[in-house]
Design a protein around this motif. Structure first.
Motif, PDB file in Angstrom:
ATOM      1  N   GLU A   1     141.973  25.754  47.558  1.00 59.16           N
ATOM      2  CA  GLU A   1     141.189  25.000  46.555  1.00 59.16           C
ATOM      3  C   GLU A   1     139.750  24.831  47.035  1.00 59.16           C
ATOM      4  OE1 GLU A   1     142.167  24.211  43.665  1.00 59.16           O
ATOM      5  OE2 GLU A   1     144.360  24.119  43.718  1.00 59.16           O
ATOM      6  N   VAL A   2     139.591  24.484  48.322  1.00 61.59           N
ATOM      7  CA  VAL A   2     138.242  24.277  48.882  1.00 61.59           C
ATOM      8  C   VAL A   2     137.443  25.575  48.789  1.00 61.59           C
ATOM      9  CG1 VAL A   2     136.968  23.869  51.032  1.00 61.59           C
ATOM     10  CG2 VAL A   2     138.874  22.367  50.408  1.00 61.59           C
ATOM     11  N   ASN A   3     138.048  26.679  49.234  1.00 62.43           N
ATOM     12  CA  ASN A   3     137.339  27.968  49.220  1.00 62.43           C
ATOM     13  C   ASN A   3     136.903  28.357  47.817  1.00 62.43           C
ATOM     14  OD1 ASN A   3     137.289  28.645  51.919  1.00 62.43           O
ATOM     15  ND2 ASN A   3     139.428  29.302  51.873  1.00 62.43           N
ATOM     16  N   GLU A   4     137.731  28.041  46.844  1.00 64.95           N
ATOM     17  CA  GLU A   4     137.413  28.398  45.474  1.00 64.95           C
ATOM     18  C   GLU A   4     136.291  27.518  44.911  1.00 64.95           C
ATOM     19  OE1 GLU A   4     140.426  28.576  42.113  1.00 64.95           O
ATOM     20  OE2 GLU A   4     141.239  29.877  43.709  1.00 64.95           O
ATOM     21  N   LEU A   5     136.404  26.204  45.194  1.00 64.55           N
ATOM     22  CA  LEU A   5     135.491  25.252  44.551  1.00 64.55           C
ATOM     23  C   LEU A   5     134.113  25.189  45.214  1.00 64.55           C
ATOM     24  CD1 LEU A   5     135.212  23.171  42.332  1.00 64.55           C
ATOM     25  CD2 LEU A   5     136.328  21.482  43.796  1.00 64.55           C
ATOM     26  N   ILE A   6     134.085  25.239  46.531  1.00 64.88           N
ATOM     27  CA  ILE A   6     132.817  24.955  47.232  1.00 64.88           C
ATOM     28  C   ILE A   6     131.745  26.028  46.950  1.00 64.88           C
ATOM     29  CG2 ILE A   6     133.210  26.079  49.481  1.00 64.88           C
ATOM     30  CD1 ILE A   6     132.296  23.348  50.752  1.00 64.88           C
ATOM     31  N   PHE A   7     132.168  27.226  46.544  1.00 60.37           N
ATOM     32  CA  PHE A   7     131.184  28.276  46.210  1.00 60.37           C
ATOM     33  C   PHE A   7     130.997  28.437  44.703  1.00 60.37           C
ATOM     34  CE2 PHE A   7     132.852  29.431  50.427  1.00 60.37           C
ATOM     35  CZ  PHE A   7     131.664  29.437  51.141  1.00 60.37           C
ATOM     36  N   ASN A   8     131.674  27.563  43.926  1.00 60.62           N
ATOM     37  CA  ASN A   8     131.593  27.666  42.460  1.00 60.62           C
ATOM     38  C   ASN A   8     130.479  26.746  41.936  1.00 60.62           C
ATOM     39  OD1 ASN A   8     131.976  27.607  39.699  1.00 60.62           O
ATOM     40  ND2 ASN A   8     134.211  27.552  39.819  1.00 60.62           N
ATOM     41  N   ASP A   9     129.242  27.240  42.030  1.00 63.72           N
ATOM     42  CA  ASP A   9     128.085  26.385  41.712  1.00 63.72           C
ATOM     43  C   ASP A   9     128.115  25.849  40.280  1.00 63.72           C
ATOM     44  OD1 ASP A   9     127.160  26.686  44.224  1.00 63.72           O
ATOM     45  OD2 ASP A   9     125.826  28.368  43.763  1.00 63.72           O
ATOM     46  N   ALA A  10     128.629  26.649  39.335  1.00 71.39           N
ATOM     47  CA  ALA A  10     128.625  26.216  37.932  1.00 71.39           C
ATOM     48  C   ALA A  10     129.533  24.999  37.757  1.00 71.39           C
ATOM     49  CB  ALA A  10     129.083  27.365  37.040  1.00 71.39           C
ATOM     50  N   LEU A  11     130.726  25.050  38.338  1.00 71.01           N
ATOM     51  CA  LEU A  11     131.662  23.926  38.183  1.00 71.01           C
ATOM     52  C   LEU A  11     131.152  22.689  38.933  1.00 71.01           C
ATOM     53  CD1 LEU A  11     134.253  22.935  36.980  1.00 71.01           C
ATOM     54  CD2 LEU A  11     135.536  23.955  38.854  1.00 71.01           C
ATOM     55  N   LEU A  12     130.588  22.904  40.124  1.00 71.78           N
ATOM     56  CA  LEU A  12     130.056  21.760  40.892  1.00 71.78           C
ATOM     57  C   LEU A  12     128.940  21.079  40.094  1.00 71.78           C
ATOM     58  CD1 LEU A  12     129.900  23.208  44.546  1.00 71.78           C
ATOM     59  CD2 LEU A  12     131.705  21.854  43.507  1.00 71.78           C
ATOM     60  N   ALA A  13     128.117  21.870  39.438  1.00 71.49           N
ATOM     61  CA  ALA A  13     127.003  21.310  38.644  1.00 71.49           C
ATOM     62  C   ALA A  13     127.549  20.499  37.471  1.00 71.49           C
ATOM     63  CB  ALA A  13     126.104  22.433  38.149  1.00 71.49           C
ATOM     64  N   LYS A  14     128.660  20.969  36.886  1.00 72.59           N
ATOM     65  CA  LYS A  14     129.269  20.252  35.759  1.00 72.59           C
ATOM     66  C   LYS A  14     129.797  18.886  36.235  1.00 72.59           C
ATOM     67  CE  LYS A  14     132.809  21.281  32.579  1.00 72.59           C
ATOM     68  NZ  LYS A  14     133.880  22.195  32.286  1.00 72.59           N
ATOM     69  N   PHE A  15     130.453  18.894  37.379  1.00 77.48           N
ATOM     70  CA  PHE A  15     130.959  17.623  37.932  1.00 77.48           C
ATOM     71  C   PHE A  15     129.790  16.646  38.138  1.00 77.48           C
ATOM     72  CE2 PHE A  15     134.764  19.825  40.248  1.00 77.48           C
ATOM     73  CZ  PHE A  15     135.500  19.783  39.077  1.00 77.48           C
ATOM     74  N   LYS A  16     128.693  17.166  38.693  1.00 75.85           N
ATOM     75  CA  LYS A  16     127.532  16.293  38.992  1.00 75.85           C
ATOM     76  C   LYS A  16     126.955  15.689  37.721  1.00 75.85           C
ATOM     77  CE  LYS A  16     126.161  18.640  43.164  1.00 75.85           C
ATOM     78  NZ  LYS A  16     125.176  19.373  43.901  1.00 75.85           N
ATOM     79  N   LEU A  17     126.859  16.512  36.699  1.00 75.95           N
ATOM     80  CA  LEU A  17     126.317  16.041  35.426  1.00 75.95           C
ATOM     81  C   LEU A  17     127.198  14.919  34.858  1.00 75.95           C
ATOM     82  CD1 LEU A  17     123.925  16.998  33.670  1.00 75.95           C
ATOM     83  CD2 LEU A  17     125.601  18.185  32.248  1.00 75.95           C
ATOM     84  N   ASN A  18     128.500  15.119  34.932  1.00 78.44           N
ATOM     85  CA  ASN A  18     129.412  14.094  34.407  1.00 78.44           C
ATOM     86  C   ASN A  18     129.346  12.807  35.236  1.00 78.44           C
ATOM     87  OD1 ASN A  18     130.273  15.531  32.192  1.00 78.44           O
ATOM     88  ND2 ASN A  18     131.830  16.632  33.362  1.00 78.44           N
ATOM     89  N   MET A  19     129.115  12.935  36.541  1.00 81.06           N
ATOM     90  CA  MET A  19     128.975  11.729  37.374  1.00 81.06           C
ATOM     91  C   MET A  19     127.710  10.973  37.007  1.00 81.06           C
ATOM     92  SD  MET A  19     130.456  12.638  41.133  1.00 81.06           S
ATOM     93  CE  MET A  19     130.103  14.373  41.243  1.00 81.06           C
TER      94      MET A  19
END
Ligand SMILES: CC(=O)N[C@H]1[C@@H](OP(=O)(O)OP(=O)(O)OC[C@H]2O[C@@H](n3ccc(=O)[nH]c3=O)[C@H](O)[C@@H]2O)O[C@H](CO)[C@@H](O)[C@@H]1O
Length: 376
Positions: A322-340
């Motif tokens: 899960e970490v390997n998949e998520l930590i390099f997924n800039d688009a999804l990380l940006a979405k999480f940040k926007l929602n926060m």
């Protein structure tokens, strides 16, 4: 100026919001006394708040077998007597409770003395002391969307979790500099709540070599009782050094969380609120033995808001993937940040402080009003 007693010790998740509200009240010239427990985590957490007044109060948690529960009754009595004396000595205008066993004695004693009680519940499943004290409270602060049966809606406020003012979202590079760490390509931060989480610490030691090969540095806050601390060194895929830093406790949690590309955390209400404040994408792994499984409810709420992910504790074997998949997924990380960013709309400490001031005013007014004369 009002005098306010705040019961907030026992765990970081109760103590931090108590400190947050006390700092605002004190800045507005009110006088606060914060009741904390004898636990090591309380004394360590308050070390940097020399400008606030703390008092260690008796009490013990309602856990364990029959003998422990009998001992709890005894300790509840002594905490009630302690609170009665404190109320006489301090004569506060208000009592504010953040849950946990320290709240019980003070809440009951305040009710008997006629002092108004305000109560803050941090979790999406209200805790035992909130359920026991709900009938003595003049005000109940609940997380968004949470209901508490038997409490008139008029006394409920949805003001969120008070985050300490020092916990701020800062640039990742600045945060890493303040922590004195060198980040290879990405930084994974692991936090286990105020007590730490041994299984997450063990996961770091077991998986760090594999993470390092991908250029993922680690910063792990292990918890005071957990012995693992120091730095682990590995070599990354490009031959450069990658490190995992293990610290037992941090009094820079804003920097720790802000530095992260991704956080792995238990789902305590305090950690989640700080993760939101610092806009850090997170995988939440609820502590499976938390009372009434409240950490699952907290984590699900975070996930439903599109602010992060939840992974069950019994799926720890899949965490590295899960970490390997998520930590390099800039688009999804940006979405999480926007929602926060959307979630972090209000300053909860200021709103609660203003509301407490009006409760104090009502109480003072009621006390100074002459008794209505008997009609002839
Ligand atoms: C195991 C358990 O039942 N934990 C509960 C406990 O939280 P617990 O205290 O475990 O954890 P939380 O995540 O709510 O809060 C931790 C607090 O401690 C601070 N901190 C932590 C580590 C450190 O090194 N330095 C530091 O300052 C954090 O910044 C945060 O403010 O009370 C919370 C509030 O009711 C609940 O939501 C949690 O589920």
């Amino acid at each position: 100026m009002n005098k306010i007693l705040i019961a907030c010790g026992g765990t970081g998740g109760h103590l931090s919001p108590g400190i947050a509200v006390a700092e605002v009240l004190q800045a507005r010239k009110h006088d606060c006394l914060l009741l904390i427990s004898e636990k090591q985590v309380d004394s360590r957490l308050v070390e940097k708040y020399g400008h606030l007044n703390f008092l260690t109060a008796p009490g013990r948690a309602f856990t364990g077998g029959l003998l422990q529960r009998v001992k709890f009754i005894g300790s509840l009595l002594s905490s009630f007597l302690f609170a009665r004396k404190l109320l006489r000595d301090e004569a506060p205008e208000l009592v504010l409770l953040f849950g946990g066993y320290l709240s019980l004695g003070l809440g009951l004693a305040a009710r008997l003395s006629g002092v108004p009680v305000a109560m803050h519940e941090a979790n999406c499943v209200p805790g035992r002391s909130t359920r026991l004290l709900k009938h003595v409270a003049s005000r109940v602060y609940l997380p968004d969307g949470v209901r508490l049966r038997g409490v008139p809606p008029g006394i409920v406020r949805y003001y969120g979790y008070p985050v300490r003012d020092e916990i701020k979202h800062i640039l990742k590079a600045d945060a890493a500099r303040k922590l004195k760490i060198k980040v290879a390509s990405k930084l994974l931060v692991i936090i286990g709540g105020s007590q730490g989480a041994k299984s997450l610490n063990d996961w770091v030691t077991q998986n760090f070599a594999q993470l390092a090969r991908k250029g993922i540095s680690v910063y792990c806050v292990t918890g005071l009782g957990n012995s693992s601390s120091g730095t682990i060194h590995e070599i990354g895929h490009d031959g450069s050094e990658v490190t995992a830093t293990m610290v037992p406790f941090s009094d820079q949690m804003g920097d720790v969380i802000s530095a992260a590309d991704l956080v792995i955390s238990r789902a305590g209400a305090g950690s989640i609120a700080e993760i939101i404040r610092c806009r850090a994408p997170a995988i939440l792994i609820p502590y499976p033995y938390a009372a009434d499984d409240h950490q699952h409810a907290n984590a699900r709420m975070h996930e439903q808001h599109g602010a992060g992910m939840v992974l069950d504790h019994d799926r720890l074997d899949t965490l590295a993937d899960e970490v390997n998949e998520l930590i390099f997924n800039d688009a999804l990380l940006a979405k999480f940040k926007l929602n926060m960013e959307r979630l972090d709309r209000f300053n909860s400490s200021e709103r609660i402080a203003s509301d407490l001031e009006s409760l104090c005013e009502d109480y003072v007014l009621a006390r100074t009003q002459p008794e209505p004369e008997d009609k002839v």
